[in-house]
Design a protein around this motif. Structure first.
Motif, mmCIF file in Angstrom:
data_model
loop_
_atom_site.group_PDB
_atom_site.id
_atom_site.type_symbol
_atom_site.label_atom_id
_atom_site.label_comp_id
_atom_site.label_asym_id
_atom_site.label_seq_id
_atom_site.Cartn_x
_atom_site.Cartn_y
_atom_site.Cartn_z
ATOM 1 N N LEU A 8 0.829 -1.205 0.000
ATOM 2 C CA LEU A 8 0.000 0.000 0.000
ATOM 3 C C LEU A 8 0.866 1.261 0.000
ATOM 4 C CD1 LEU A 8 -2.872 -1.014 2.440
ATOM 5 C CD2 LEU A 8 -2.943 -0.871 -0.063
ATOM 6 N N ALA A 9 1.990 1.232 0.704
ATOM 7 C CA ALA A 9 2.897 2.381 0.697
ATOM 8 C C ALA A 9 3.431 2.631 -0.711
ATOM 9 C CB ALA A 9 4.053 2.138 1.663
ATOM 10 N N ASN A 10 3.750 1.568 -1.434
ATOM 11 C CA ASN A 10 4.259 1.705 -2.799
ATOM 12 C C ASN A 10 3.188 2.158 -3.781
ATOM 13 O OD1 ASN A 10 6.895 0.954 -2.171
ATOM 14 N ND2 ASN A 10 6.498 -1.231 -2.479
ATOM 15 N N GLN A 11 1.930 1.974 -3.408
ATOM 16 C CA GLN A 11 0.822 2.378 -4.269
ATOM 17 C C GLN A 11 0.223 3.723 -3.845
ATOM 18 O OE1 GLN A 11 -1.880 -0.952 -4.035
ATOM 19 N NE2 GLN A 11 -0.542 -2.304 -5.217
ATOM 20 N N SER A 12 0.939 4.467 -3.026
ATOM 21 C CA SER A 12 0.434 5.738 -2.516
ATOM 22 C C SER A 12 0.513 6.827 -3.577
ATOM 23 C CB SER A 12 1.247 6.170 -1.289
ATOM 24 O OG SER A 12 0.822 7.433 -0.818
ATOM 25 N N VAL A 13 -0.496 7.670 -3.645
ATOM 26 C CA VAL A 13 -0.437 8.893 -4.430
ATOM 27 C C VAL A 13 0.283 9.938 -3.579
ATOM 28 C CG1 VAL A 13 -1.748 10.726 -5.544
ATOM 29 C CG2 VAL A 13 -2.550 8.359 -5.693
ATOM 30 N N GLY A 14 1.475 10.320 -3.997
ATOM 31 C CA GLY A 14 2.257 11.272 -3.226
ATOM 32 C C GLY A 14 2.490 10.780 -1.806
ATOM 33 N N ARG A 15 2.271 11.658 -0.840
ATOM 34 C CA ARG A 15 2.549 11.351 0.561
ATOM 35 C C ARG A 15 1.291 10.915 1.327
ATOM 36 N NH1 ARG A 15 6.306 16.188 2.787
ATOM 37 N NH2 ARG A 15 6.868 14.581 4.320
ATOM 38 N N SER A 16 0.296 10.434 0.593
ATOM 39 C CA SER A 16 -0.963 10.054 1.239
ATOM 40 C C SER A 16 -0.762 8.971 2.293
ATOM 41 C CB SER A 16 -1.971 9.574 0.189
ATOM 42 O OG SER A 16 -2.326 10.624 -0.688
ATOM 43 N N PHE A 17 -0.012 7.924 1.970
ATOM 44 C CA PHE A 17 0.228 6.859 2.949
ATOM 45 C C PHE A 17 1.031 7.394 4.126
ATOM 46 C CE2 PHE A 17 2.396 3.170 4.722
ATOM 47 C CZ PHE A 17 1.394 2.208 4.740
ATOM 48 N N GLN A 18 2.046 8.169 3.841
ATOM 49 C CA GLN A 18 2.895 8.724 4.890
ATOM 50 C C GLN A 18 2.121 9.638 5.828
ATOM 51 O OE1 GLN A 18 6.186 10.999 3.353
ATOM 52 N NE2 GLN A 18 6.768 11.775 5.368
ATOM 53 N N SER A 19 1.083 10.269 5.323
ATOM 54 C CA SER A 19 0.353 11.241 6.138
ATOM 55 C C SER A 19 -0.308 10.618 7.362
ATOM 56 C CB SER A 19 -0.700 11.968 5.286
ATOM 57 O OG SER A 19 -1.764 11.109 4.921
ATOM 58 N N TYR A 20 -0.507 9.299 7.340
ATOM 59 C CA TYR A 20 -1.117 8.605 8.473
ATOM 60 C C TYR A 20 -0.096 7.820 9.289
ATOM 61 C CZ TYR A 20 -5.286 9.797 5.858
ATOM 62 O OH TYR A 20 -6.258 10.495 5.196
ATOM 63 N N PHE A 21 1.184 8.027 9.025
ATOM 64 C CA PHE A 21 2.259 7.351 9.754
ATOM 65 C C PHE A 21 2.884 8.335 10.728
ATOM 66 C CE2 PHE A 21 6.629 5.872 10.357
ATOM 67 C CZ PHE A 21 6.422 4.532 10.653
ATOM 68 N N LEU A 22 2.862 8.013 11.987
ATOM 69 C CA LEU A 22 3.393 8.923 13.002
ATOM 70 C C LEU A 22 3.865 8.098 14.198
ATOM 71 C CD1 LEU A 22 3.668 12.039 13.464
ATOM 72 C CD2 LEU A 22 1.557 11.893 14.787
ATOM 73 N N HIS A 23 4.985 8.505 14.776
ATOM 74 C CA HIS A 23 5.551 7.835 15.949
ATOM 75 C C HIS A 23 5.770 6.344 15.698
ATOM 76 C CE1 HIS A 23 3.498 11.212 18.502
ATOM 77 N NE2 HIS A 23 4.469 11.672 17.721
#
Length: 383
Positions: free
Chosen positions: A94-109
């Protein structure tokens, strides 16, 4: 012996884009899980942008959320980290299929708190039957002078426009403790925004993107919304009186259409659910390419999966909105997500709106933005 009956409860937002695809997905998922049903409630766009996630997590198994809320809940134990029940391979895909930083936006800590199911950022919407798209902010100003520009400036969208132009200048706002923006850059952004807003109707300060897009599509008065979150429905045949074209944002700087303030939505699982594995399986499938390229897109959804964005079949019904805004989305800016940010987002929106309406000196507005941003870091503001 009868199988167990399980009813999961979900909360989404009330626009067809937010409601229809998750309802359709829930029905399809339930057909593969005898005895399982997912019942969705919905709230308004304003409620979606402001309702605390911990309140929702106490009542629902599944929630469609906005990524800026993540910081306020990441350490409170109300959301289930996806690492708990999803495999590393599933999350990596899913991270590799992300549009831009969409997947990263929900990753924290160090944890993944939601999965992107809908990608959006501020782009340009225009009536191609009335005039062509514009390329630069100077062209937006000319359109505004002629009375052809509509622009949603209700909180938080007025602050998002400030963020977007700062990012586009190559001077993105801060996401960690300190000043939000240096004075010279902040004044340059406010000057660019005011060059357009001085020609705006006061009613725009009460408009969210849906209200602005409704007016743009249904009347012939306006030609252009220069910074507005992608709402693919308005490009669909028959959704409104006239179809809208979505294209990359008009640029202020020299770096192309980058720096737009990322939006979109993600699917999260409550830490209180009695069925964490089942909820995780649904969320993984909902965010995955199979669902996103097919059922999700066909059911009024605006996918968050890059394979859907690359699909000709998904682009064709929406005047190639995904192709035509892809660069803006891939280079979008990820706003702050710390605990305390949501209050600043409301305060910052009010400060920028006052500056644009001539109720606050621009220099004082930048000082106040920086002061309130520093104060939003609750554990460091006293230092």
């Amino acid at each position: 012996m009868m199988s167990e009956t399980i009813e999961l409860k979900g909360m989404t937002w009330s626009d067809p884009r937010g409601c229809d695809p998750v309802v359709a997905a829930a029905e399809a998922f339930a057909k593969t899980r005898p005895g399982v049903s997912i019942i969705w409630d919905k709230r308004s766009l304003q409620g979606f942008e402001t309702t605390p996630v911990d309140e929702l997590a106490a009542r629902y198994d599944l929630m469609v959320i906005d990524h800026p809320h993540v910081g306020s809940v990441a350490d409170r134990g109300c959301l289930l980290p996806f690492e708990t029940h999803a495999s590393d391979d599933e999350l990596a895909e899913l991270a590799n299929q992300s549009v831009g930083r969409s997947f990263q936006s929900y990753f924290l800590h160090g944890r993944q708190w939601a999965l992107p199911i809908d990608a959006a950022t501020q782009v340009q919407a225009h009536r191609a039957d009335l005039s062509p798209r514009v390329d630069r902010w100077t062209h937006v100003i000319r359109k505004a002078e002629d009375g052809f520009v509509i622009w949603p400036l209700r909180s938080p969208h007025v602050l998002m426009s400030f963020y977007t132009l700062a990012g586009n200048l190559g001077r993105p706002c801060a996401t960690s403790f300190g000043n939000l923006i240096d004075t010279d850059s902040g004044l340059q952004v406010l000057d660019a925004l005011r060059a357009v807003s001085r020609h705006m109707d006061e009613a725009f300060y009460t408009m969210d993107p849906i209200a602005a897009l409704d007016e743009l599509a249904d009347s012939g008065r306006y030609h252009l919304a220069p910074l507005i979150y992608l709402y693919k429905g308005y490009a669909n045949e028959g959704y409104r009186a006239n179809r809208l074209h979505f294209t990359d944002m008009p640029v202020l700087g020299r770096n192309g259409p980058l720096g737009s303030a990322l939006g979109g939505t993600g699917i999260a699982v409550s830490a209180k659910t009695a069925h964490p594995q089942l909820c995780t399986e649904f969320a993984i499938w909902l965010a995955g390419a199979e669902c996103q390229c097919g059922l999700y897109a066909r059911s009024n959804g605006q996918p968050g999966n890059a394979l859907a964005w690359s699909s000709a079949a998904v682009n064709s019904p929406v005047l190639e909105a995904y192709y035509n805004t892809r660069l803006t989305h891939e280079t979008a800016w990820l706003r702050p997500r710390h605990d305390g940010y949501m209050q600043f987002q409301e305060e910052g929106s009010e400060i920028v709106a006052h500056a644009l309406r001539g109720r606050l000196d621009p220099g004082a507005a930048i000082s106040r933005l920086n002061e309130r941003f520093r104060a939003s870091f609750k554990d460091r503001s006293a230092r």
